[in-house]
Design an enzyme around this catalytic site. Sequence first.
Site, PDB file in Angstrom:
ATOM      1  N   LYS A   5       1.804  -2.229   4.922  1.00 58.04           N
ATOM      2  CA  LYS A   5       1.358  -0.668   5.006  1.00 58.04           C
ATOM      3  C   LYS A   5       2.423  -0.157   6.167  1.00 58.04           C
ATOM      4  CE  LYS A   5      -1.435   2.234   7.389  1.00 58.04           C
ATOM      5  NZ  LYS A   5      -1.581   2.418   8.693  1.00 58.04           N
ATOM      6  N   ASN A   7      -3.640  -3.718  14.087  1.00 60.57           N
ATOM      7  CA  ASN A   7      -2.834  -2.560  14.237  1.00 60.57           C
ATOM      8  C   ASN A   7      -3.656  -1.502  14.965  1.00 60.57           C
ATOM      9  OD1 ASN A   7      -4.257  -2.278  11.694  1.00 60.57           O
ATOM     10  ND2 ASN A   7      -2.582  -0.779  10.979  1.00 60.57           N
ATOM     11  N   TYR A  16      -1.279 -10.000   6.522  1.00 61.21           N
ATOM     12  CA  TYR A  16      -1.449  -8.421   6.659  1.00 61.21           C
ATOM     13  C   TYR A  16      -0.479  -8.034   7.648  1.00 61.21           C
ATOM     14  CZ  TYR A  16      -2.974  -3.586   7.849  1.00 61.21           C
ATOM     15  OH  TYR A  16      -2.700  -2.373   8.168  1.00 61.21           O
ATOM     16  N   ARG A  48       0.669  -1.312   0.260  1.00 64.67           N
ATOM     17  CA  ARG A  48      -0.047   0.042  -0.063  1.00 64.67           C
ATOM     18  C   ARG A  48       0.668   1.237   0.039  1.00 64.67           C
ATOM     19  NH1 ARG A  48      -4.306  -0.566   4.878  1.00 64.67           N
ATOM     20  NH2 ARG A  48      -4.078   1.785   4.363  1.00 64.67           N
ATOM     21  N   ALA A  78       1.763 -18.628   7.196  1.00 67.24           N
ATOM     22  CA  ALA A  78       0.482 -18.593   6.267  1.00 67.24           C
ATOM     23  C   ALA A  78      -0.889 -18.079   7.209  1.00 67.24           C
ATOM     24  CB  ALA A  78      -0.003 -19.632   5.428  1.00 67.24           C
ATOM     25  N   HIS A  82       2.339 -15.762   2.720  1.00 72.98           N
ATOM     26  CA  HIS A  82       0.984 -16.311   2.210  1.00 72.98           C
ATOM     27  C   HIS A  82       0.033 -15.710   3.261  1.00 72.98           C
ATOM     28  CE1 HIS A  82       3.239 -19.699   0.557  1.00 72.98           C
ATOM     29  NE2 HIS A  82       3.717 -19.885   1.801  1.00 72.98           N
TER      30      HIS A  82
END
Length: 218
Positions: free
Chosen positions: A104, A139, A119, A86, A133, A116
């Site tokens: 991000k 966050n 986030y 991002r 994975a 895999h």
Amino acid sequence: MYTIQDLYDLNHTLAKAYLEQFTYPWEALKGIKELILTLGPSLSDYEEIARHVWVHPSAVIAPTAYLGAPCIIGPDTEVRHGAFVRGSALVGAHCVVGNSVELKNVILFDHVQTPHYNYVGDSILGYFSHMGAGSITSNVKSDKTLVVVKNGCETIETGLKKFGAMLGDHVEVGCNSVLNPGTVIGRDTNIYPLSRVRGQIPAHSIFKTQEDVVVKKK
């Protein structure tokens, strides 16, 4: 147990000089974007493939991957199909950013693997750390209050609304684990699959549950 010196060997990231300014790693989160914008133009052996997107020629970027500005992708790193960077991502050398992975506002040291369905947001992942994975960094707290770092009865106010996890060098996170906001994991620690982790986890340990963390046998 919380400090940058405790968690990381700074010789394995382009952010070394930047991180040396701070005591705690989460203090660096606010400035990652500006760090990349300053650092990128100085990287003479990198190519600016789009505005404020610097990629080393030896990196392999899948045609379906998205690289949002600003970001830096290091030597011999692989960004696989469907990856979503991002922005504000400093990715080191010999890393893997896998399919359906979203990054991000992060610093990934060299040899980090997020291969895999991961986030990783508002986080710093140390040298040779690995996200199994489906494991993610959460966050933002559900009540949207500021994140604190906890170690038993001790708390440290961070002043941050968004703060995922700080993984020390050589941390292994098991598949489908959730690292809650403000998680700090010490060097050479293993997290069992399907774990829900919060607070500070000591170095050289095995996290089985929040109530069952054991020291590794030498």
